[in-house]
Design a protein around this motif. Structure first.
Motif, PDB file in Angstrom:
ATOM      1  N   UNK A  74      -4.170  31.370  17.374  1.00 38.25           N
ATOM      2  CA  UNK A  74      -5.526  31.548  16.847  1.00 38.25           C
ATOM      3  C   UNK A  74      -5.615  32.522  15.686  1.00 38.25           C
ATOM      4  N   UNK A  75      -4.449  32.950  15.164  1.00 35.70           N
ATOM      5  CA  UNK A  75      -4.397  33.866  14.024  1.00 35.70           C
ATOM      6  C   UNK A  75      -3.279  33.419  13.097  1.00 35.70           C
ATOM      7  N   UNK A  76      -3.343  33.869  11.843  1.00 35.08           N
ATOM      8  CA  UNK A  76      -2.309  33.515  10.881  1.00 35.08           C
ATOM      9  C   UNK A  76      -2.114  34.635   9.878  1.00 35.08           C
ATOM     10  N   UNK A  77      -0.966  34.595   9.210  1.00 33.89           N
ATOM     11  CA  UNK A  77      -0.615  35.568   8.176  1.00 33.89           C
ATOM     12  C   UNK A  77      -0.713  34.867   6.834  1.00 33.89           C
ATOM     13  N   UNK A  78      -1.440  35.468   5.903  1.00 36.38           N
ATOM     14  CA  UNK A  78      -1.548  34.962   4.532  1.00 36.38           C
ATOM     15  C   UNK A  78      -0.936  35.977   3.585  1.00 36.38           C
ATOM     16  N   UNK A  79      -0.258  35.467   2.568  1.00 34.71           N
ATOM     17  CA  UNK A  79       0.152  36.291   1.435  1.00 34.71           C
ATOM     18  C   UNK A  79      -0.609  35.741   0.239  1.00 34.71           C
TER      19      UNK A  79
ATOM     20  N   UNK B  50      -1.246  41.090   1.754  1.00 33.69           N
ATOM     21  CA  UNK B  50      -0.967  40.276   2.936  1.00 33.69           C
ATOM     22  C   UNK B  50      -1.907  40.716   4.051  1.00 33.69           C
ATOM     23  N   UNK B  51      -2.328  39.756   4.866  1.00 33.61           N
ATOM     24  CA  UNK B  51      -3.273  40.041   5.945  1.00 33.61           C
ATOM     25  C   UNK B  51      -3.002  39.141   7.142  1.00 33.61           C
ATOM     26  N   UNK B  52      -3.488  39.568   8.298  1.00 33.62           N
ATOM     27  CA  UNK B  52      -3.625  38.673   9.450  1.00 33.62           C
ATOM     28  C   UNK B  52      -5.081  38.234   9.450  1.00 33.62           C
ATOM     29  N   UNK B  53      -5.285  36.913   9.554  1.00 26.33           N
ATOM     30  CA  UNK B  53      -6.622  36.316   9.562  1.00 26.33           C
ATOM     31  C   UNK B  53      -6.866  35.613  10.897  1.00 26.33           C
TER      32      UNK B  53
ATOM     33  N   UNK C  78     -11.616  35.015   8.608  1.00 26.88           N
ATOM     34  CA  UNK C  78     -11.796  36.418   8.214  1.00 26.88           C
ATOM     35  C   UNK C  78     -10.529  37.252   8.442  1.00 26.88           C
ATOM     36  N   UNK C  79     -10.351  38.261   7.606  1.00 26.98           N
ATOM     37  CA  UNK C  79      -9.242  39.202   7.774  1.00 26.98           C
ATOM     38  C   UNK C  79      -9.505  40.032   9.028  1.00 26.98           C
TER      39      UNK C  79
END
Length: 153
Positions: free
Chosen positions: A123-128, A82-85, A94-95
């Motif tokens: 302006x940011x999002x969380x991806x799994x 999981x990351x914030x992009x 980008x991560x």
């Protein structure tokens, strides 16, 4: 310090317990996504029919944010990065911050408040992601939007 961390963890656990699925008739569907109700958090929508949805709930105080991810529909025993992009869901930005992997539907990352304040305004999002071997395959996503007083305990 242990008492502070325990208080933050308890607050996040209570918030996660409050996350309840919306009845199917009320769910927002589109492109394989299903909306989940997340009091005080961000909705993690299933992507491309993955069936993995849930909540990303920030809680904090004393200079840190405890970001808890709770996901349903994930494969048993899977470890999902999981990351914030930077950007918004679907933009392949980008991560900017790796998060603790989601294991058995749960993840918890402690983030310094100063760093979190760079991300929690939009302006940011969380991806799994599906797995470390299949990073390009995103299974769940949440846009991080500005929320007044968000994350305070």
């Amino acid at each position: 310090m242990k008492a502070i961390i325990a208080r933050i963890a308890l607050g996040a656990a209570l918030a996660l317990g409050a996350a309840t699925p919306v009845p199917a008739a009320d769910a927002m569907k589109g492109g394989g996504m299903m909306m989940t109700h997340c009091p005080g958090g961000y909705v993690l929508n299933a992507v491309a029919g993955s069936g993995e949805s849930g909540c990303a709930t920030p809680r904090g105080g004393n200079g840190v944010i405890f970001l808890a991810l709770k996901v349903t529909g994930e494969p048993a025993g899977a470890m999902q990065p999981a990351h914030i992009h930077r950007g918004k869901c679907g933009s392949n930005g980008p991560v900017v911050l790796p998060l603790k992997p989601v294991v058995n539907g749960m993840s918890a990352t402690t983030i310094p408040m100063a760093k979190w304040s760079m991300y929690n305004h939009g302006g940011f999002y969380i991806n799994i992601h599906e797995s470390a071997k299949n990073i390009p395959h995103v299974v769940s996503c949440a846009n991080i939007t500005a929320m007044g007083g968000h994350g305070a305990m």
